[in-house]
Design an enzyme around this catalytic site. Sequence first.
Site, PDB file in Angstrom:
ATOM      1  N   GLU A   1       9.059  15.899  16.184  1.00 27.65           N
ATOM      2  CA  GLU A   1       9.459  15.684  14.789  1.00 27.65           C
ATOM      3  C   GLU A   1       8.652  16.605  13.881  1.00 27.65           C
ATOM      4  O   GLU A   1       7.425  16.595  13.910  1.00 27.65           O
ATOM      5  CB  GLU A   1       9.236  14.233  14.376  1.00 27.65           C
TER       6      GLU A   1
ATOM      7  N   LYS B   1       0.858  -1.186   0.000  1.00 29.85           N
ATOM      8  CA  LYS B   1       0.000   0.000   0.000  1.00 29.85           C
ATOM      9  C   LYS B   1       0.899   1.242   0.000  1.00 29.85           C
ATOM     10  O   LYS B   1       1.422   1.632   1.032  1.00 29.85           O
ATOM     11  CB  LYS B   1      -0.880   0.005   1.262  1.00 29.85           C
TER      12      LYS B   1
ATOM     13  N   CYS C   1      13.630  10.462   7.474  1.00 26.47           N
ATOM     14  CA  CYS C   1      13.451  10.038   8.865  1.00 26.47           C
ATOM     15  C   CYS C   1      14.777  10.111   9.626  1.00 26.47           C
ATOM     16  O   CYS C   1      14.807  10.269  10.833  1.00 26.47           O
ATOM     17  CB  CYS C   1      12.892   8.627   8.918  1.00 26.47           C
TER      18      CYS C   1
ATOM     19  N   GLU D   1       9.950   1.150  11.075  1.00 28.17           N
ATOM     20  CA  GLU D   1      10.915   2.239  11.154  1.00 28.17           C
ATOM     21  C   GLU D   1      10.087   3.505  11.241  1.00 28.17           C
ATOM     22  O   GLU D   1       9.364   3.834  10.293  1.00 28.17           O
ATOM     23  CB  GLU D   1      11.821   2.253   9.915  1.00 28.17           C
TER      24      GLU D   1
HETATM   25  O1  LIG Z   1      18.562   3.768   3.934  1.00 31.77           O
HETATM   26  C1  LIG Z   1      17.620   3.039   4.250  1.00 31.77           C
HETATM   27  O2  LIG Z   1      17.625   1.809   4.108  1.00 31.77           O
HETATM   28  C2  LIG Z   1      16.440   3.656   4.838  1.00 31.77           C
HETATM   29  O3  LIG Z   1      15.610   2.932   5.359  1.00 31.77           O
HETATM   30  C3  LIG Z   1      16.300   5.070   4.754  1.00 31.77           C
HETATM   31  C4  LIG Z   1      15.280   5.669   5.409  1.00 31.77           C
HETATM   32  C5  LIG Z   1      14.986   7.023   5.171  1.00 31.77           C
HETATM   33  C6  LIG Z   1      13.890   7.525   5.762  1.00 31.77           C
HETATM   34  O4  LIG Z   1      13.410   8.695   5.540  1.00 31.77           O
END
Ligand SMILES: O=C(O)C(=O)/C=C/C=C/O
Length: 487
Positions: free
Chosen positions: A391, A179, A289, A255
């Site tokens: 954030e 999704k 992130c 994450e």
């Molecule tokens: O680099 C990565 O594998 C990853 O998960 C990056 C995340 C970025 C989030 O905004």
Amino acid sequence: MTRIITSFIDGEFQPAEGARLFDKRSPVDGRVIARIAEAPQAEVDRAVRAARAALRGDWSRMTVEQRAAMLHAVADEITRRFDDFVAAEMADTGQPSHVMTHVFIPRGAANFKIFADVVKNVPTESFRMDTPDGRGALNYAIRKPKGVIGVICPWNAPFLLMTWKLGPALACGNTVVVKPSEETPLTAALLGEVMAKVGVPKGVYNVVNGFGPKSTGEFVTTHPQIDAITFTGETRTGTAIMKAAAEGLRDVSFELGGKNAGIVFADADFDAAVDGIFRSAFLNTGQVCLGTERVYVERPIFERFRDALKAKVEAVKYGRPEDHASTYGPLISQEHRDKVLGYYQRAVDEGATVVTGGGVPDMPADLKGGCWVQPTIWTGLGDDASVVREEIFGPCCHLRPFDSEDEVVALANDNVYGLSTTIWTQHLARAHRMAERIEVGITWINAWFLRDLRTPFGGSKQSGIGREGGVHSLEFYTETRNVCVKL
Ligand SMILES: O=C(O)C(=O)/C=C/C=C/O
């Protein structure tokens, strides 16, 4: 004729007739660039059933070698259509072409390759045990696919983050129902064309578009035939997904949010630290992130660092992503822009000094409909200010001086999140000491967003659950079984 994107189920794009369509607008100028079919519950159910059926089909009979070879073929087709993926992601996000071509899109192919290679080489354990009768027993572990994985994707790095989940999920023999964010549907649809072209069995890769609550996202996460859910995005949404996953006891891999600290010591390589913090705070218009929104600078270099960072921020070039002179793009949506501008106002209300930015740039007429905000630097706020604690996910950061290692460790750890930190110092022992003490999942020393895909990746505290990357992904995307044979 505006393009229509429909669900991709059982190897085919679904008909648009009768679908409820919503607009995908360009973040650059607000134009409608596509119309997206919102998948109702019945369509999500069909996608899940197709994924489940594929689990019992050719896909499950493939050897690891055959599956890995197929994922390498997917990676090669992505590379062959590199420009199409760059164009689609630029259209979706409005981010400059160099961010796409150098950072986000190359990871699409890399994410499939790394896990195709991991599953071919990862050992499984075995234990030989003694038994009273002296004949012993042999234990060995086998890894089986977890099943149908629900993949809920964010809008900030759509293709990178979707394939970061798809790579291990498919390499381990699972099937997926994806999704995408309603803000960024284009590359997930394009990947459907790649999967069909490569000959990935029908039903292995399915895509349903729509929104979150009371829409497609919720239908996926609450579907009883979804065996596990992986999600990248805001902590609040993660909490809601985790509640849905509890029904039926489905595993989750998250994450989530971050309020990442950048720490610059006076002995740092000054220019490298300015460049590093500039990238970590303003790349992708701050919508990363892992990005930095609070910067701690050792007092002797504080003013010099502030002025150098200000100069870099004021040199960004706003513009259309396809214009190679552009170095800075818009936020993803008007809604997100309003959120970021709300924080810009709160910073001023709480007494911030606005070093630069703090508002909306004066854009040319053809771009005024876009989601543009100025990159912004604040100083002078207390440690409890909202822009220092919450954030924002925008192109802004607060700079604060510090005087000691202990002080800055305490400042960096004083937050509900724990995703990443970037530390700039040439004092080797101190760098390692700091990495031990700061409560995050990922620490970069004299670097930022430098990614080795074999490493454990994920957040501590409210920044996530689990670790993905290299063999760590197998913990989530497979079920390990032990077999004990009496000899
Ligand atoms: O680099 C990565 O594998 C990853 O998960 C990056 C995340 C970025 C989030 O905004």
